[in-house]
Design a protein around this motif. Structure first.
Motif, PDB file in Angstrom:
ATOM      1  N   LYS A  63     -10.746 -14.899   2.891  1.00  0.00           N
ATOM      2  CA  LYS A  63     -10.491 -13.592   3.532  1.00  0.00           C
ATOM      3  C   LYS A  63     -11.802 -12.810   3.670  1.00  0.00           C
ATOM      4  O   LYS A  63     -12.035 -12.132   4.674  1.00  0.00           O
ATOM      5  N   GLY A 114       0.174  -3.916  -1.781  1.00  0.00           N
ATOM      6  CA  GLY A 114      -0.521  -3.401  -2.969  1.00  0.00           C
ATOM      7  C   GLY A 114       0.245  -2.264  -3.625  1.00  0.00           C
ATOM      8  O   GLY A 114       0.307  -2.163  -4.855  1.00  0.00           O
ATOM      9  N   ARG A 123     -11.439 -11.244  -4.419  1.00  0.00           N
ATOM     10  CA  ARG A 123     -11.282 -12.545  -5.075  1.00  0.00           C
ATOM     11  C   ARG A 123     -11.097 -13.711  -4.114  1.00  0.00           C
ATOM     12  O   ARG A 123     -11.215 -14.861  -4.504  1.00  0.00           O
ATOM     13  N   TYR A 165      -3.092  10.057  -3.678  1.00  0.00           N
ATOM     14  CA  TYR A 165      -2.420  10.416  -4.931  1.00  0.00           C
ATOM     15  C   TYR A 165      -3.471  10.503  -6.027  1.00  0.00           C
ATOM     16  O   TYR A 165      -4.266   9.594  -6.194  1.00  0.00           O
ATOM     17  N   TYR A 223     -10.951  -6.421   1.741  1.00  0.00           N
ATOM     18  CA  TYR A 223     -10.097  -6.883   2.850  1.00  0.00           C
ATOM     19  C   TYR A 223      -8.654  -6.404   2.722  1.00  0.00           C
ATOM     20  O   TYR A 223      -7.800  -6.777   3.516  1.00  0.00           O
ATOM     21  N   THR A 250       2.397  -0.634   1.467  1.00  0.00           N
ATOM     22  CA  THR A 250       1.677  -1.910   1.559  1.00  0.00           C
ATOM     23  C   THR A 250       2.117  -2.810   0.409  1.00  0.00           C
ATOM     24  O   THR A 250       2.748  -2.349  -0.563  1.00  0.00           O
ATOM     25  N   HIS A 252      -5.605  -3.423   2.787  1.00  0.00           N
ATOM     26  CA  HIS A 252      -5.299  -2.403   3.799  1.00  0.00           C
ATOM     27  C   HIS A 252      -6.178  -1.159   3.596  1.00  0.00           C
ATOM     28  O   HIS A 252      -6.803  -0.656   4.545  1.00  0.00           O
TER      29      HIS A 252
END
Ligand SMILES: NC(=O)c1ccc[n+]([C@@H]2O[C@H](COP(=O)([O-])OP(=O)(O)OC[C@H]3O[C@@H](n4cnc5c(N)ncnc54)[C@H](OP(=O)(O)O)[C@@H]3O)[C@@H](O)[C@H]2O)c1
Length: 342
Positions: A40, A168, A36, A133, A13, A166, A15
């Motif tokens: 969501k 993350g 986890r 990357y 869930y 993001t 991005h």
């Protein structure tokens, strides 16, 4: 390939995870949503009609349940300093390939260091940094090398017009800074070097229409792990357009927003790779839109090739080593356009 094979996505869930799930479906796989946060996951399962299995990196049995019956697992949950090892352990227990999108230099280095021997002995497949990357730069470098078996230098210049990170990405940056104890890292003289000085402010001439741009030199990305993992190149340098570096370092830069019907942001990228041997240059250039969205076709192409046996090795391997780099890059059209100048 319309395989119908189940592929577990940990961090489904997030991005990037959402782009990966969508692309897996387009390619005929059946994603199993994992992560986890049960709420969501439930919401995403409701929207998508896919199965959700909550799991925590602190609970190996929950990861085993998440991976049960899956043909492969894709880990999109970062920081990977926390998630990579437990999910790799679960993939090894399940006997299935593991692919992740880690951008963290140290986490990727750890994956090679800690799992290379076990994965090789088990003939398991573990592909870290199979993303914009790390993965793309390695494929471009490998393809640009062509018949060269060694080079003196590899330069990977990221021409991003902007970078809306993001949560993350920001979290991964925090973890990497902590692990480096305030220092910066580069790959020179055949090894990762930690330094206290400022990175060089340089200019890089990208192919037109981007042209000459201010860049941060030694703006070190995951390619400094993936490329030297299989190519004997003692200096691997990465560069970032100054405006994108500024976006990332500003706490006010907003997260990416969808700008087209594929959910991609308006961000464009150009990755300009030059390998140099004995003063001779070879070049590979990639162009596309949205570094997060484009990670999905990279990951899913990798999963497809692994599951259909189109690989050159087993163990922990980067994209350029395990796949036929030029053929892989060709298959990414229309998501990425690539030009090789060899
Ligand atoms: N190499 C590349 O080019 C590339 C490209 C794209 C993404 N990435 C990396 O992929 C990661 C995710 O990026 P993103 O853009 O998808 O960010 P995001 O939207 O913020 O998603 C992060 C995901 O990771 C999960 N997560 C974080 N810590 C976790 C933990 N300890 N256990 C389980 N799940 C955890 C989050 O779950 P919660 O919501 O429950 O916290 C969320 O699902 C980042 O590390 C980013 O650097 C790399």
């Amino acid at each position: 390939m319309e395989s119908g094979l189940m592929v577990a996505v940990f961090g489904a869930y997030g991005h990037t995870g959402r782009f990966v799930v969508a692309r897996l479906r387009e390619r005929g796989f059946v994603p199993v949503l994992s992560g986890r946060d049960a709420d969501k996951l439930k919401a995403m399962a409701y929207e998508s009609g896919l199965e959700a299995r909550a799991a925590s990196v602190d609970d190996p049995a929950s990861l085993d349940r998440a991976l049960a019956g899956a043909a492969a697992v894709v880990n999109c949950a970062g920081p990977f300093a926390t998630t990579a090892a437990p999910v790799i352990e679960a993939a090894l227990r399940a006997g299935i390939p593991y692919v992740d999108v880690a951008a963290e230099v140290e986490a990727n280095h750890d994956t090679f260091t800690h799992f290379a021997a076990r994965a090789r002995d088990a003939r398991a497949v573990i592909v870290p940094a199979m993303a914009f990357y790390g993965g793309l730069g390695d494929l471009l470098t490998t393809a640009a090398m062509d018949d060269w078996t060694t080079a003196d230098e590899a330069h990977i210049a990221y021409g991003l017009d902007s970078w809306h990170p993001t949560a993350g990405t920001r979290a991964a940056g925090v973890v990497s800074r902590q692990r480096r104890d305030g220092r910066r890292v580069r790959f020179a003289n055949g090894r990762l070097e930690y330094r206290d000085d400022a990175p060089p402010a340089l200019e890089w001439t990208f192919p037109e229409p981007m042209g000459r741009r201010a860049v941060i030199g030694e703006y070190t990305m995951a390619d400094v792990v993936t490329v030297p993992s299989h190519l004997p190149i003692p200096d691997v340098r990465t560069y970032m357009t100054a405006e994108a570096a500024r976006d990332l370092s500003s706490p006010d830069t907003p997260a990416p927003v969808p700008a087209d019907d594929l959910g991609r942001s308006a961000q464009t990228f150009l990755v300009d790779v030059v390998v140099r041997s004995g003063g001779v240059d070879r070049r590979a250039v990639a162009r596309g839109q949205d570094i997060y969205a484009v990670t999905a076709p990279l990951v899913v192409e990798a999963v497809d090739r692994i599951l259909s046996g189109r690989i050159r090795t087993t163990g922990v391997a980067s994209a350029g080593e395990i796949f036929d780099a030029a053929d892989f890059l060709r298959s990414l059209s229309p998501y990425i356009s690539v030009a090789l100048h060899r």
